[in-house]
Motif scaffolding. Sequence first.
Motif, PDB file in Angstrom:
ATOM      1  N   PRO A 278       9.909 -26.628  40.960  1.00 15.97           N
ATOM      2  CA  PRO A 278       8.543 -26.223  41.261  1.00 15.97           C
ATOM      3  C   PRO A 278       8.079 -25.119  40.316  1.00 15.97           C
ATOM      4  CG  PRO A 278      10.050 -25.245  42.824  1.00 15.97           C
ATOM      5  CD  PRO A 278      10.859 -26.175  41.965  1.00 15.97           C
ATOM      6  N   ALA A 279       6.792 -25.070  40.123  1.00 13.11           N
ATOM      7  CA  ALA A 279       6.212 -23.981  39.341  1.00 13.11           C
ATOM      8  C   ALA A 279       6.468 -22.669  40.078  1.00 13.11           C
ATOM      9  CB  ALA A 279       4.721 -24.213  39.176  1.00 13.11           C
ATOM     10  N   ALA A 280       6.650 -21.601  39.339  1.00 12.52           N
ATOM     11  CA  ALA A 280       6.910 -20.298  39.950  1.00 12.52           C
ATOM     12  C   ALA A 280       5.748 -19.860  40.839  1.00 12.52           C
ATOM     13  CB  ALA A 280       7.170 -19.251  38.879  1.00 12.52           C
ATOM     14  N   CYS A 281       4.535 -20.340  40.540  1.00 17.09           N
ATOM     15  CA  CYS A 281       3.367 -19.960  41.332  1.00 17.09           C
ATOM     16  C   CYS A 281       3.271 -20.764  42.626  1.00 17.09           C
ATOM     17  CB  CYS A 281       2.092 -20.137  40.525  1.00 17.09           C
ATOM     18  SG  CYS A 281       1.787 -21.835  39.966  1.00 17.09           S
ATOM     19  N   ALA A 282       4.018 -21.844  42.736  1.00 15.03           N
ATOM     20  CA  ALA A 282       3.952 -22.689  43.925  1.00 15.03           C
ATOM     21  C   ALA A 282       4.457 -21.924  45.141  1.00 15.03           C
ATOM     22  CB  ALA A 282       4.780 -23.951  43.729  1.00 15.03           C
ATOM     23  N   GLY A 283       3.679 -21.956  46.174  1.00  8.43           N
ATOM     24  CA  GLY A 283       4.097 -21.335  47.419  1.00  8.43           C
ATOM     25  C   GLY A 283       3.897 -19.832  47.490  1.00  8.43           C
ATOM     26  N   THR A 284       3.254 -19.242  46.488  1.00 12.54           N
ATOM     27  CA  THR A 284       2.997 -17.808  46.579  1.00 12.54           C
ATOM     28  C   THR A 284       1.971 -17.570  47.679  1.00 12.54           C
ATOM     29  OG1 THR A 284       1.376 -17.963  44.815  1.00 12.54           O
ATOM     30  CG2 THR A 284       3.569 -17.225  44.187  1.00 12.54           C
ATOM     31  N   GLU A 285       2.217 -16.573  48.460  1.00 10.49           N
ATOM     32  CA  GLU A 285       1.363 -16.278  49.613  1.00 10.49           C
ATOM     33  C   GLU A 285       0.063 -15.594  49.209  1.00 10.49           C
ATOM     34  OE1 GLU A 285       2.089 -16.976  52.881  1.00 10.49           O
ATOM     35  OE2 GLU A 285       3.820 -18.088  52.166  1.00 10.49           O
ATOM     36  N   ASP A 286       0.110 -14.790  48.147  1.00  8.04           N
ATOM     37  CA  ASP A 286      -1.018 -13.949  47.784  1.00  8.04           C
ATOM     38  C   ASP A 286      -1.799 -14.555  46.629  1.00  8.04           C
ATOM     39  OD1 ASP A 286      -2.773 -11.906  47.299  1.00  8.04           O
ATOM     40  OD2 ASP A 286      -1.255 -10.477  46.631  1.00  8.04           O
ATOM     41  N   ASP A 287      -2.913 -15.202  46.924  1.00  6.60           N
ATOM     42  CA  ASP A 287      -3.722 -15.817  45.876  1.00  6.60           C
ATOM     43  C   ASP A 287      -4.324 -14.805  44.917  1.00  6.60           C
ATOM     44  OD1 ASP A 287      -3.261 -18.446  46.433  1.00  6.60           O
ATOM     45  OD2 ASP A 287      -5.101 -18.736  47.572  1.00  6.60           O
ATOM     46  N   THR A 288      -4.399 -13.529  45.307  1.00  4.90           N
ATOM     47  CA  THR A 288      -4.985 -12.542  44.401  1.00  4.90           C
ATOM     48  C   THR A 288      -4.097 -12.306  43.184  1.00  4.90           C
ATOM     49  OG1 THR A 288      -4.026 -10.684  45.606  1.00  4.90           O
ATOM     50  CG2 THR A 288      -6.248 -11.382  46.249  1.00  4.90           C
ATOM     51  N   THR A 289      -2.841 -12.726  43.244  1.00  7.05           N
ATOM     52  CA  THR A 289      -1.979 -12.606  42.065  1.00  7.05           C
ATOM     53  C   THR A 289      -2.491 -13.500  40.955  1.00  7.05           C
ATOM     54  OG1 THR A 289      -0.049 -12.122  43.435  1.00  7.05           O
ATOM     55  CG2 THR A 289       0.379 -12.897  41.191  1.00  7.05           C
ATOM     56  N   PHE A 290      -2.878 -14.719  41.275  1.00 12.64           N
ATOM     57  CA  PHE A 290      -3.312 -15.677  40.266  1.00 12.64           C
ATOM     58  C   PHE A 290      -4.819 -15.837  40.177  1.00 12.64           C
ATOM     59  CE2 PHE A 290       1.031 -16.744  41.339  1.00 12.64           C
ATOM     60  CZ  PHE A 290       1.596 -16.722  40.072  1.00 12.64           C
TER      61      PHE A 290
ATOM     62  N   ARG B  68       8.939 -16.630  33.780  1.00 15.45           N
ATOM     63  CA  ARG B  68      10.236 -17.150  34.219  1.00 15.45           C
ATOM     64  C   ARG B  68      10.125 -18.581  34.762  1.00 15.45           C
ATOM     65  NH1 ARG B  68      10.520 -16.845  39.872  1.00 15.45           N
ATOM     66  NH2 ARG B  68       9.061 -15.393  40.776  1.00 15.45           N
ATOM     67  N   CYS B  69       8.936 -19.128  34.703  1.00 11.87           N
ATOM     68  CA  CYS B  69       8.678 -20.451  35.259  1.00 11.87           C
ATOM     69  C   CYS B  69       9.197 -21.553  34.331  1.00 11.87           C
ATOM     70  CB  CYS B  69       7.174 -20.622  35.463  1.00 11.87           C
ATOM     71  SG  CYS B  69       6.733 -22.221  36.168  1.00 11.87           S
ATOM     72  N   PRO B  70       9.849 -22.570  34.889  1.00  9.40           N
ATOM     73  CA  PRO B  70      10.314 -23.677  34.049  1.00  9.40           C
ATOM     74  C   PRO B  70       9.164 -24.510  33.468  1.00  9.40           C
ATOM     75  CG  PRO B  70      10.658 -24.196  36.366  1.00  9.40           C
ATOM     76  CD  PRO B  70      10.199 -22.760  36.303  1.00  9.40           C
ATOM     77  N   LEU B  71       7.970 -24.313  33.975  1.00 12.13           N
ATOM     78  CA  LEU B  71       6.806 -25.075  33.510  1.00 12.13           C
ATOM     79  C   LEU B  71       5.850 -24.233  32.660  1.00 12.13           C
ATOM     80  CD1 LEU B  71       6.163 -26.985  36.814  1.00 12.13           C
ATOM     81  CD2 LEU B  71       7.475 -27.716  34.832  1.00 12.13           C
ATOM     82  N   TYR B  72       6.327 -23.088  32.208  1.00 13.41           N
ATOM     83  CA  TYR B  72       5.479 -22.164  31.447  1.00 13.41           C
ATOM     84  C   TYR B  72       4.845 -22.836  30.223  1.00 13.41           C
ATOM     85  CZ  TYR B  72       4.158 -18.328  28.388  1.00 13.41           C
ATOM     86  OH  TYR B  72       3.465 -17.496  27.551  1.00 13.41           O
ATOM     87  N   ARG B  73       5.640 -23.502  29.412  1.00 15.11           N
ATOM     88  CA  ARG B  73       5.106 -24.091  28.176  1.00 15.11           C
ATOM     89  C   ARG B  73       4.090 -25.198  28.433  1.00 15.11           C
ATOM     90  NH1 ARG B  73       9.648 -23.737  23.473  1.00 15.11           N
ATOM     91  NH2 ARG B  73       9.982 -21.502  23.747  1.00 15.11           N
ATOM     92  N   PRO B  74       4.376 -26.170  29.308  1.00 11.42           N
ATOM     93  CA  PRO B  74       3.330 -27.186  29.535  1.00 11.42           C
ATOM     94  C   PRO B  74       2.088 -26.602  30.217  1.00 11.42           C
ATOM     95  CG  PRO B  74       5.237 -27.622  30.932  1.00 11.42           C
ATOM     96  CD  PRO B  74       5.613 -26.516  29.990  1.00 11.42           C
ATOM     97  N   CYS B  75       2.264 -25.613  31.062  1.00  7.81           N
ATOM     98  CA  CYS B  75       1.117 -24.980  31.721  1.00  7.81           C
ATOM     99  C   CYS B  75       0.252 -24.266  30.686  1.00  7.81           C
ATOM    100  CB  CYS B  75       1.605 -23.997  32.788  1.00  7.81           C
ATOM    101  SG  CYS B  75       0.275 -23.208  33.727  1.00  7.81           S
ATOM    102  N   ARG B  76       0.887 -23.549  29.779  1.00  9.37           N
ATOM    103  CA  ARG B  76       0.146 -22.837  28.738  1.00  9.37           C
ATOM    104  C   ARG B  76      -0.589 -23.821  27.828  1.00  9.37           C
ATOM    105  NH1 ARG B  76       0.683 -17.589  26.185  1.00  9.37           N
ATOM    106  NH2 ARG B  76       0.034 -17.711  24.017  1.00  9.37           N
ATOM    107  N   ALA B  77       0.089 -24.872  27.409  1.00  5.40           N
ATOM    108  CA  ALA B  77      -0.548 -25.867  26.544  1.00  5.40           C
ATOM    109  C   ALA B  77      -1.745 -26.495  27.256  1.00  5.40           C
ATOM    110  CB  ALA B  77       0.460 -26.933  26.136  1.00  5.40           C
ATOM    111  N   TRP B  78      -1.565 -26.813  28.540  1.00  4.29           N
ATOM    112  CA  TRP B  78      -2.653 -27.407  29.319  1.00  4.29           C
ATOM    113  C   TRP B  78      -3.818 -26.427  29.445  1.00  4.29           C
ATOM    114  CZ3 TRP B  78      -4.941 -26.089  33.961  1.00  4.29           C
ATOM    115  CH2 TRP B  78      -5.811 -27.038  34.490  1.00  4.29           C
ATOM    116  N   ALA B  79      -3.520 -25.181  29.788  1.00  3.91           N
ATOM    117  CA  ALA B  79      -4.570 -24.177  29.982  1.00  3.91           C
ATOM    118  C   ALA B  79      -5.361 -23.954  28.699  1.00  3.91           C
ATOM    119  CB  ALA B  79      -3.967 -22.867  30.471  1.00  3.91           C
TER     120      ALA B  79
END
Length: 93
Positions: free
Chosen positions: A20-32, A52-63
Motif C-alpha cells: 500500500p501507499a504510505a499515505c493509505a489509511g492515514t487518519e489526518d487528511d491535513t497532512t496531505f 519511504r513509500c514504495p510507490l514514490y516514483r510512480p506517484c511523482r511521475a503521475w503527479a
Amino acid sequence: MSPIGTRSAAPDFLDTPHGPAACAGTEDDTTFFPEPETSAAAAAAAALYCHRCPLYRPCRAWALAQPPDSLHGIWAGTSRSQRRWLRPRRSAS
C-alpha cells in the motif's frame, strides 16, 4: 476541471500488490491536504510518508504529468507550486 482533492480519486497505481501507499489509511487528511496548500512545512510533513513509500516514483511521475492546477494537496512529497516548478518544460515549437 476541478482539482483532485482526495486519495479516493487517486490513480490506480496507489492500490497495487507492491504494497500500500504510505499515505493509505492515514487518519489526518491535513497532512496531505493542508491549508494553505503552498506551505513548505506541509510538504515537509507529508514527505516523511512519501519518501519511504514504495510507490514514490510512480506517484511523482503521475503527479508531474497532470495539468498544473488539477491536483490539490501533497503528492509524492510535493506541493502544487513545487510541481509547477518541477514539471518538464514543454518547448514552444
